[in-house]
Scaffold this active site. Structure first.
Site, PDB file in Angstrom:
ATOM      1  N   LEU A  94       0.821  -1.219   0.000  1.00  0.00           N
ATOM      2  CA  LEU A  94       0.000   0.000   0.000  1.00  0.00           C
ATOM      3  C   LEU A  94       0.851   1.264   0.000  1.00  0.00           C
ATOM      4  O   LEU A  94       0.317   2.373   0.032  1.00  0.00           O
ATOM      5  CB  LEU A  94      -0.929   0.010   1.228  1.00  0.00           C
ATOM      6  CG  LEU A  94      -1.968  -1.107   1.269  1.00  0.00           C
ATOM      7  CD1 LEU A  94      -2.888  -0.931   2.475  1.00  0.00           C
ATOM      8  CD2 LEU A  94      -2.788  -1.140  -0.021  1.00  0.00           C
ATOM      9  N   GLY A  95       2.162   1.125  -0.057  1.00  0.00           N
ATOM     10  CA  GLY A  95       3.033   2.287  -0.005  1.00  0.00           C
ATOM     11  C   GLY A  95       3.192   2.972  -1.351  1.00  0.00           C
ATOM     12  O   GLY A  95       2.535   2.634  -2.338  1.00  0.00           O
ATOM     13  N   GLN A  96       4.116   3.935  -1.376  1.00  0.00           N
ATOM     14  CA  GLN A  96       4.305   4.759  -2.585  1.00  0.00           C
ATOM     15  C   GLN A  96       4.660   3.904  -3.799  1.00  0.00           C
ATOM     16  O   GLN A  96       4.110   4.092  -4.886  1.00  0.00           O
ATOM     17  CB  GLN A  96       5.410   5.800  -2.337  1.00  0.00           C
ATOM     18  CG  GLN A  96       5.536   6.814  -3.464  1.00  0.00           C
ATOM     19  CD  GLN A  96       6.768   7.714  -3.328  1.00  0.00           C
ATOM     20  OE1 GLN A  96       7.623   7.510  -2.466  1.00  0.00           O
ATOM     21  NE2 GLN A  96       6.843   8.717  -4.179  1.00  0.00           N
ATOM     22  N   LYS A 143      19.630   0.040   5.925  1.00  0.00           N
ATOM     23  CA  LYS A 143      19.767  -0.246   4.486  1.00  0.00           C
ATOM     24  C   LYS A 143      21.141  -0.851   4.188  1.00  0.00           C
ATOM     25  O   LYS A 143      21.258  -1.748   3.357  1.00  0.00           O
ATOM     26  CB  LYS A 143      19.515   1.017   3.656  1.00  0.00           C
ATOM     27  CG  LYS A 143      18.051   1.408   3.595  1.00  0.00           C
ATOM     28  CD  LYS A 143      17.241   0.354   2.838  1.00  0.00           C
ATOM     29  CE  LYS A 143      15.753   0.582   2.867  1.00  0.00           C
ATOM     30  NZ  LYS A 143      14.984  -0.515   2.274  1.00  0.00           N
ATOM     31  N   TYR A 177      17.713   4.744   9.337  1.00  0.00           N
ATOM     32  CA  TYR A 177      17.256   4.174   8.060  1.00  0.00           C
ATOM     33  C   TYR A 177      18.459   3.723   7.224  1.00  0.00           C
ATOM     34  O   TYR A 177      18.486   2.597   6.706  1.00  0.00           O
ATOM     35  CB  TYR A 177      16.453   5.246   7.323  1.00  0.00           C
ATOM     36  CG  TYR A 177      15.995   4.887   5.930  1.00  0.00           C
ATOM     37  CD1 TYR A 177      15.053   3.880   5.713  1.00  0.00           C
ATOM     38  CD2 TYR A 177      16.470   5.587   4.830  1.00  0.00           C
ATOM     39  CE1 TYR A 177      14.615   3.584   4.434  1.00  0.00           C
ATOM     40  CE2 TYR A 177      16.027   5.305   3.546  1.00  0.00           C
ATOM     41  CZ  TYR A 177      15.098   4.299   3.355  1.00  0.00           C
ATOM     42  OH  TYR A 177      14.664   4.003   2.086  1.00  0.00           O
ATOM     43  N   ARG A 230      -1.180  -2.590   6.927  1.00  0.00           N
ATOM     44  CA  ARG A 230      -2.410  -1.791   6.952  1.00  0.00           C
ATOM     45  C   ARG A 230      -3.486  -2.571   6.203  1.00  0.00           C
ATOM     46  O   ARG A 230      -3.195  -3.313   5.269  1.00  0.00           O
ATOM     47  CB  ARG A 230      -2.185  -0.436   6.284  1.00  0.00           C
ATOM     48  CG  ARG A 230      -1.296   0.482   7.118  1.00  0.00           C
ATOM     49  CD  ARG A 230      -1.161   1.841   6.470  1.00  0.00           C
ATOM     50  NE  ARG A 230      -0.279   1.841   5.322  1.00  0.00           N
ATOM     51  CZ  ARG A 230      -0.349   2.702   4.320  1.00  0.00           C
ATOM     52  NH1 ARG A 230      -1.271   3.626   4.302  1.00  0.00           N
ATOM     53  NH2 ARG A 230       0.513   2.648   3.328  1.00  0.00           N
TER      54      ARG A 230
HETATM   55  P1  NAD Z   1       6.251   3.530   1.900  1.00  0.00           P
HETATM   56  O1  NAD Z   1       6.595   4.054   3.251  1.00  0.00           O
HETATM   57  O2  NAD Z   1       5.464   4.387   0.993  1.00  0.00           O
HETATM   58  O3  NAD Z   1       5.495   2.138   2.024  1.00  0.00           O
HETATM   59  C1  NAD Z   1       5.937   1.142   2.915  1.00  0.00           C
HETATM   60  C2  NAD Z   1       4.757   0.244   3.209  1.00  0.00           C
HETATM   61  O4  NAD Z   1       5.205  -0.748   4.146  1.00  0.00           O
HETATM   62  C3  NAD Z   1       3.567   0.962   3.859  1.00  0.00           C
HETATM   63  O5  NAD Z   1       2.389   0.724   3.132  1.00  0.00           O
HETATM   64  C4  NAD Z   1       3.495   0.381   5.277  1.00  0.00           C
HETATM   65  O6  NAD Z   1       2.166   0.228   5.749  1.00  0.00           O
HETATM   66  C5  NAD Z   1       4.160  -0.960   5.062  1.00  0.00           C
HETATM   67  N1  NAD Z   1       4.738  -1.501   6.289  1.00  0.00           N
HETATM   68  C6  NAD Z   1       5.429  -0.858   7.258  1.00  0.00           C
HETATM   69  N2  NAD Z   1       5.762  -1.725   8.234  1.00  0.00           N
HETATM   70  C7  NAD Z   1       5.300  -2.940   7.853  1.00  0.00           C
HETATM   71  C8  NAD Z   1       5.328  -4.238   8.444  1.00  0.00           C
HETATM   72  N3  NAD Z   1       5.882  -4.457   9.645  1.00  0.00           N
HETATM   73  N4  NAD Z   1       4.757  -5.260   7.761  1.00  0.00           N
HETATM   74  C9  NAD Z   1       4.157  -5.055   6.568  1.00  0.00           C
HETATM   75  N5  NAD Z   1       4.076  -3.836   5.972  1.00  0.00           N
HETATM   76  C10 NAD Z   1       4.643  -2.803   6.622  1.00  0.00           C
HETATM   77  O7  NAD Z   1       7.639   3.094   1.224  1.00  0.00           O
HETATM   78  P2  NAD Z   1       7.991   3.017  -0.329  1.00  0.00           P
HETATM   79  O8  NAD Z   1       8.407   4.355  -0.749  1.00  0.00           O
HETATM   80  O9  NAD Z   1       6.943   2.313  -1.084  1.00  0.00           O
HETATM   81  O10 NAD Z   1       9.342   2.153  -0.219  1.00  0.00           O
HETATM   82  C11 NAD Z   1       9.413   0.786  -0.552  1.00  0.00           C
HETATM   83  C12 NAD Z   1      10.870   0.378  -0.479  1.00  0.00           C
HETATM   84  O11 NAD Z   1      11.645   1.200  -1.349  1.00  0.00           O
HETATM   85  C13 NAD Z   1      11.495   0.539   0.916  1.00  0.00           C
HETATM   86  O12 NAD Z   1      12.420  -0.486   1.154  1.00  0.00           O
HETATM   87  C14 NAD Z   1      12.226   1.866   0.821  1.00  0.00           C
HETATM   88  O13 NAD Z   1      13.313   1.927   1.710  1.00  0.00           O
HETATM   89  C15 NAD Z   1      12.682   1.816  -0.627  1.00  0.00           C
HETATM   90  N6  NAD Z   1      12.995   3.155  -1.146  1.00  0.00           N
HETATM   91  C16 NAD Z   1      11.998   4.055  -1.370  1.00  0.00           C
HETATM   92  C17 NAD Z   1      12.325   5.326  -1.841  1.00  0.00           C
HETATM   93  C18 NAD Z   1      11.287   6.382  -2.092  1.00  0.00           C
HETATM   94  O14 NAD Z   1      11.649   7.523  -2.383  1.00  0.00           O
HETATM   95  N7  NAD Z   1      10.008   6.064  -2.020  1.00  0.00           N
HETATM   96  C19 NAD Z   1      13.664   5.648  -2.094  1.00  0.00           C
HETATM   97  C20 NAD Z   1      14.642   4.698  -1.816  1.00  0.00           C
HETATM   98  C21 NAD Z   1      14.291   3.448  -1.369  1.00  0.00           C
HETATM   99  N1  SER Z   2      13.088   8.592  -0.354  1.00  0.00           N
HETATM  100  C1  SER Z   2      13.726   7.873   0.696  1.00  0.00           C
HETATM  101  C2  SER Z   2      13.776   8.680   1.956  1.00  0.00           C
HETATM  102  O1  SER Z   2      13.848   9.885   1.854  1.00  0.00           O
HETATM  103  C3  SER Z   2      15.139   7.520   0.302  1.00  0.00           C
HETATM  104  O2  SER Z   2      15.369   6.224   0.612  1.00  0.00           O
HETATM  105  O3  SER Z   2      13.736   8.117   3.002  1.00  0.00           O
END
Ligand code: NAD
Ligand code: SER
Length: 326
Positions: free
Chosen positions: A14-16, A151, A147, A40
């Site tokens: 459900l995340g981004q 990672k 964080y 969620r």
């Molecule tokens: P997000 O925060 O939008 O979504 C994360 C999801 O994980 C949420 O829906 C949350 O409800 C769920 N979650 C949290 N704890 C949980 C648990 N214990 N069990 C099950 N679900 C759980 O994150 P995102 O942006 O979709 O990121 C996904 C991955 O990509 C992550 O590993 C993040 O570190 C990585 N990442 C994202 C970005 C970015 O800019 N979005 C950049 C670098 C890396």
């Molecule tokens: N977009 C992410 C953050 O700012 C990078 O991993 O946490």
């Protein structure tokens, strides 16, 4: 096409990223072939109507294993995580979810002899001692955020499961991701998404990093394509199992604001740096992603102007009822 019979599990769906990746994977492998999950419960109809959605906390190792057996999971896209901003406010939670959650996923994948696990890492693995311009693939990893610590630990764990057990783990070090479907979950680069919403809804934006803060970024269509192209790359081509450096564009908060002002001339921005600034200042300004280009032909498509045109057009469609006229 990989995995015709076994299904794909997406954690943190459900995340981004997950809210868009699930639909892309379902287009490729069929609705039934992709099990979306999150801790969620409130999944949008588009997700529950197009295939299975299950409640799953990745810290519940038994629940995770039972779900994987129930659906005969053959691949995992492990997206459940706590991001950098929330991670600084809740370091214990970030440590548990990002480290133990990942280990639970790797363990069940190893035991069930899954064919692949995709694990996004982040530019947060880098720290103040890392070269900040054109940051190399192999360099110092000494982050200052919890964080970032998780990672780096996660990358090492992925490497270990590949080397020790032959588990086919693959990852990218995503830069900040910009998208219009789901708001980001509490990261340092989130300002670069919120700015578009506020430009349309309010005509002004209060920015939590300074005007001259430069960070590497990427538009979501490029980010989804990168993960899927890496998943499809021949295993023997991949030199790195922890994670590949990845980028598309680098800009300062001021340059992003100017790009929006070219399209919304009355848009105003003020800068009020907070605790995010220290994290941003410890991250690279630009990234060398030549290893990803060489090993699996990575190339981004969106530049700042093209991304901004698309973000504003998509958000105007979505937010049209909320826009204050005049
Ligand atoms: P997000 O925060 O939008 O979504 C994360 C999801 O994980 C949420 O829906 C949350 O409800 C769920 N979650 C949290 N704890 C949980 C648990 N214990 N069990 C099950 N679900 C759980 O994150 P995102 O942006 O979709 O990121 C996904 C991955 O990509 C992550 O590993 C993040 O570190 C990585 N990442 C994202 C970005 C970015 O800019 N979005 C950049 C670098 C890396
Ligand atoms: N977009 C992410 C953050 O700012 C990078 O991993 O946490």
């Amino acid at each position: 096409m990989a995995e015709k019979t076994k299904r794909i599990l997406v954690t943190g769906a459900l995340g981004q990223i997950g809210s868009e990746l699930v639909h892309r994977l379902r287009e490729m492998y069929g609705g039934d072939g992709v099990v979306a999950s999150d801790m969620r419960d409130r999944a949008p109809a588009a997700m529950t109507d197009s295939g299975p959605f299950e409640h799953l906390d990745v810290l519940d190792a038994e629940g995770l294993a039972a779900l994987c057996r129930q659906y005969e999971i053959g691949q995992v896209y492990h997206l459940a995580a706590i991001l950098s901003g929330v991670g600084e406010l809740k370091p214990d939670l970030a440590y548990n979810v990002n480290m133990t959650g990942l280990k639970n996923v790797l363990d069940v994948a190893k035991e069930m002899k899954m064919s692949r696990v995709m694990v996004p890492s982040s530019i947060a693995v880098f720290g103040p001692s890392t070269p900040r311009d054109n940051t190399p693939q192999e360099t110092l990893l000494r982050p200052i955020s919890m964080y970032g610590v998780t990672k780096v630990g996660g990358e090492l764990l992925c490497d270990y499961y590949w080397q020790k057990y032959g588990l086919d783990v693959r990852g990218v070090r995503y830069p900040g991701l910009i998208s219009h479907t789901t708001l980001p979950g509490g990261g340092t680069t989130d300002y670069a998404v919120a700015i578009y919403y506020d430009a349309i809804l309010k005509g002004s934006f209060e920015c939590f990093v300074s005007e001259d803060t430069v960070l590497p970024m990427m538009y979501m269509p490029d980010a989804l394509r990168a993960l899927i192209e890496l998943a499809q790359a021949p295993s023997q081509n991949l030199r790195y199992r922890n994670a590949y450096n990845l980028t598309a564009l680098s800009f300062s908060a001021g340059e992003l604001a100017s790009c929006i002002q070219e399209r919304i001339p009355d848009f105003k921005i003020i800068y009020k740096p907070d605790y995010h600034q220290e994290i941003a200042d410890s991250w690279p300004r630009s990234i060398d992603d030549s290893a990803a280009a060489a090993d699996w032909n990575w190339a981004p498509e969106y530049d700042l102007g093209k991304m901004t045109d698309d973000m504003l057009a998509e958000l105007r469609k979505r937010l049209k009822d909320e826009v204050v006229s005049g």
